[in-house]
Every structure is written in structure tokens, then in C-alpha cells.
Write a protein that holds these residues in place. Sequence first.
Motif, PDB file in Angstrom:
ATOM      1  N   ILE A   1      40.771  39.382  36.706  1.00 25.13           N
ATOM      2  CA  ILE A   1      40.226  38.020  36.585  1.00 25.13           C
ATOM      3  C   ILE A   1      39.186  37.763  37.666  1.00 25.13           C
ATOM      4  O   ILE A   1      38.101  37.225  37.408  1.00 25.13           O
ATOM      5  CB  ILE A   1      41.365  36.989  36.662  1.00 25.13           C
TER       6      ILE A   1
ATOM      7  N   GLU B   1      34.988  36.945  36.585  1.00 22.88           N
ATOM      8  CA  GLU B   1      34.352  35.626  36.699  1.00 22.88           C
ATOM      9  C   GLU B   1      33.806  35.444  38.103  1.00 22.88           C
ATOM     10  O   GLU B   1      34.558  35.338  39.072  1.00 22.88           O
ATOM     11  CB  GLU B   1      35.378  34.519  36.379  1.00 22.88           C
TER      12      GLU B   1
ATOM     13  N   ARG C   1      41.212  29.941  35.671  1.00 22.83           N
ATOM     14  CA  ARG C   1      41.790  31.211  35.243  1.00 22.83           C
ATOM     15  C   ARG C   1      42.780  31.749  36.283  1.00 22.83           C
ATOM     16  O   ARG C   1      43.813  32.330  35.931  1.00 22.83           O
ATOM     17  CB  ARG C   1      40.670  32.226  34.990  1.00 22.83           C
TER      18      ARG C   1
ATOM     19  N   GLN D   1      46.732  32.112  35.377  1.00 17.99           N
ATOM     20  CA  GLN D   1      47.387  33.414  35.493  1.00 17.99           C
ATOM     21  C   GLN D   1      48.629  33.323  36.378  1.00 17.99           C
ATOM     22  O   GLN D   1      49.686  33.887  36.041  1.00 17.99           O
ATOM     23  CB  GLN D   1      46.391  34.436  36.072  1.00 17.99           C
TER      24      GLN D   1
END
Length: 527
Positions: free
Chosen positions: A56, A60, A70, A74
Motif C-alpha cells: 500500500i 500510493e 488506505r 488496512q
Amino acid sequence: DTHKPIYTPHERDELGNALVVLSNHLTRKELDEVTRNRDDKRQNWISEGIAQMGEILRSERENVTDLSFRIIQQLVRYMNVEMGSIFITGTADPDHPTLELEAAYAYDRRKYLEQSLAWGEGLPGTCALEKERIFLTEVPTGYFDIVSGAGDTKPNCILLVPLKIAGEIHGVIELATVRLLKPYEIEFVESLSESISSSLLAARNSETTADLLRQSQAQAETLKQQEAAMLENMKKLEQAQVESRRRETEFSGILLAINQASPVAELGLNGRFSSVNEKFYMLLESQRDQVVGKQYTEFAQVDAYSEQYRQFWADLREGKSKSNVEMYRLFSGKEIWLQQTFTPVINDEGKVYKVLNIAVDITENQNLREKLQTQEMEIRRSHLDMQTLNEAVNTSLIRCELDGDGIIMEVNENYVEVTGYGRKELLGRNYRLFLKETEKEQFERIWEEVKKEKVYEGAMRRTRPTGEEVWLATTLSPVKDDSGMIYKVYFLGLDITEKKLKYQLLEEANREIERLKLRLKDEDGKT
């Protein structure tokens, strides 16, 4: 059986003691295996979590808000907790740092919240200030709703971990759950602190760089537009200069034409004539040197000390054009009227330095206007006289207005009262409809005379709807329009019924007296 007594061999029982030793060894080995398996699972869980979070963090890098969401999504899902929030340090005021709620996630749903905390405010602010994790397992009732950004669910356990790099705080992660977090889970979150901080810092730097790039591009575009606008302005300036020269030539021609056609004077800002053309001083029946240098108020009949006059010159000095009509008294005592337009003249510095006065002699028009005003006053007075007369007529006389065909156009209250008919019954109907045959014959004879533009005066008989007779002393007067046609007839009357009855009684009495005289005379003849 847990209640079965533990076998303890005699110290001389070598076999029994050997078996006990072997049993203890096997038990410790089994416990070590269980512990090792548990530790492996936890380590695998931590490693897997770090790996997933790493994907992740690598995927990003452009948007801080999306990255924050995100990350917290997560963590909430992977750790199986109910709620989570991530705060980012504010950059608006370095002297007064804040924590801004960047993303929140709860019960598998994204939450859009807005919250800003000062350094040291609430749990997240305290965590940032102390730069240490906060782990609570007893949350006071109502406290969570006030100071936490995770929402209004009542958790039993709250974990806050500072996001820091080399001791510098970049944010705070807040997790809340109804279960008790295990130490390795807390360790897992803390292990992610630096990598999350690095990624958020990188994303923020990317955003800042992108903003700077956009600003730079916008500035470049603005400069390009300004350059194009400057070139366009230069072209317009050149055109304006050409147009200015053309207008200057045109203006000079206009001034020449005005000087030849109209009285023109120039005045200084002190109110003195500085220049006059021939038409102006001839209009004043003077020589040029008799006018130049003189105050405007020496000719114009104005109060030089009035507030209106001071404001007049204040407006001219501010560049405002003024127009007025003034009476001038000449040296000979003659009075003339001028309609004047005062235009301030501006120098290269943008300041008014003189005033141009263009005048028109309107003496004849002014005299005519005064005569018209006098006539208007006379007409108003006549109108008032007519109005007063009309009111007097309406009060004392019977009034009716007929058109050229005998249609009733207007009646007053006296007419309504005397005739016995209502106003609505009368208006718009022919006068003849309210007459008996004998009355109608008399009216037709009178009407023929009136149509010949003659005024009728005499007595007329009318019969009310009740059958009662009324005698009126009447005047019928025709009124002609501009073409000489009769368009209206005034019917004015006075009720003389009572007098008429008295006259009838008197006539009957006279006739009776004459009859008696004849009778007495006859009787005297017989004797």
C-alpha cells in the motif's frame, strides 16, 4: 484426570526417577514446541501485515488523503478492530502545531469526519506531545466522544501510536476495539510507525511539489498572458495615440466652430475671466478689457458667499462639468439670461487648471417662459374660480350635462333629488325618456333653439316617477368645441314649484274675484 495424584518415586527408585525426568523433559519439549509454533504464527502474522502494508505504501505516493485512508482501512481490517483514525500534523502555523483528522474507518465503512486538535489536546494530541504510545483498557464513560476522532461507539480498548521519524512527529494512529489488544499486535502497529511516517511525508512532499509545479505553470501561463496583454496594450496605446491626435485635431476644429458660433469664455480657478471671445464681450455690450480680469460674480447675479456657489466651484475643481442658467446684469443695467455649460480643462498632470464656459443667450426664451408662467398662473386662478363656481352651482342649483344628442352625461345630487330618479338610472340615457308627452313637446321646441346656438331661459315642468309635478326655472346653454360643433349642453335649474303653486293660487283667486265682480254687476243691473 486432573485430580489424580502425581506419582512421586522414592529417592532410591532409580527407574521411577528416570521416568519422571523423561516425563518432565518431554513436557518441556512439548511446551517449547507450542510456544515456538505460536511465536512463528505471530511473527508470520506480523510479517504478512508488514508486507501488505508495504504494498500500500509503495502504490500510493501522490495523495495524502487517499494514502491515509488506505493505511487505516488496512489496519482496521487486518487487525480485526472496530474503528481507526489517522491524524496528520498541520503545517499552517509552525508555532502552534495541530493534528488534522485525515481519514477514519469504522465497521467496514469509510467515515468522513472533520476534526482538528491542538498539540496536547485529547488523546491524539497528548500522544503527539509526549511522542509515546498510549494504551487504554479502561475508557471513562463519555470521555471517548469528546477527545477521540474514531466516532461515537463505546470501545473497551484504545491504542494511539505516534508516527515519527528521528523523534519528529508527523501524525498519530488511533485504533479502538471492544476486545483487548495483544502485545504482539501493539508491537506490530509500532513497527509500522516509521514506514508509514516516511510514506506520508513523501506523499505530502509530492503534493507540495505538484502544487508548486501547478503554481509555476500557472505563473508561467499568467506571465505569458500578461506579455500578450502587454503587447496588446502597446498596440492599443499606439492606436489610442493616433486616435488622440485625430481627436485633438477634431477638438480644435470643434473649438474653432464653437468660438465662431457661440459666446465662449475661459475662467481661472479663482473665478475671474481670463479670456473671452468676441461674441461673449459683445453679448455683454462691453469691450474685452472690461471683462477680462473681472470676477464672474460682477456680471452673474449670484451670491458669491452662498454654500451653493462654493459647492459649484468645488465641483469644477474636482473635474465635474456643471450647467446652469444665470441672469447677467450689464453695465448699462440691462438684464440678459444665459444658459451656460462649464467644462473643467485638465493639464498633462491630470489637474484642472482652468474652466471653459460656453454660453447661449436665452433672454427671449426666458422672457417668453415668464409670460407663459404668468399665463399659467392666470389659467390656474381661472380654473380655481371655475372650480369654486362649479361647487357653488352644485350646492345651490340643479345641474345636468347633455351631449349633442340629448344623452345625459352628468348630473349633480340636486338634480337626482328634484327629478326623483337615481343617478344610475339617468346616466347614459336620453333626456327625453324621462318626459311626458306634453313635457317632451316643450323640450323639443327648446332643443331646436339650443341647436341653433341659442341660450334658453324659462320655466319647464317635470313629472316625478310618483306623478308629482315639479316646476324648474331653467337655463339651457350650448358649449362648442374647437371646430364650432356643439358637443355639450349645460342644463341649470332652480326648483320654483312652491312659487308656481302660489302664482296659480293667486291667479285662481283673481279669476274668482273677477267672476264675483261680474256676478254682482249682473245682479245690480237686474234691480
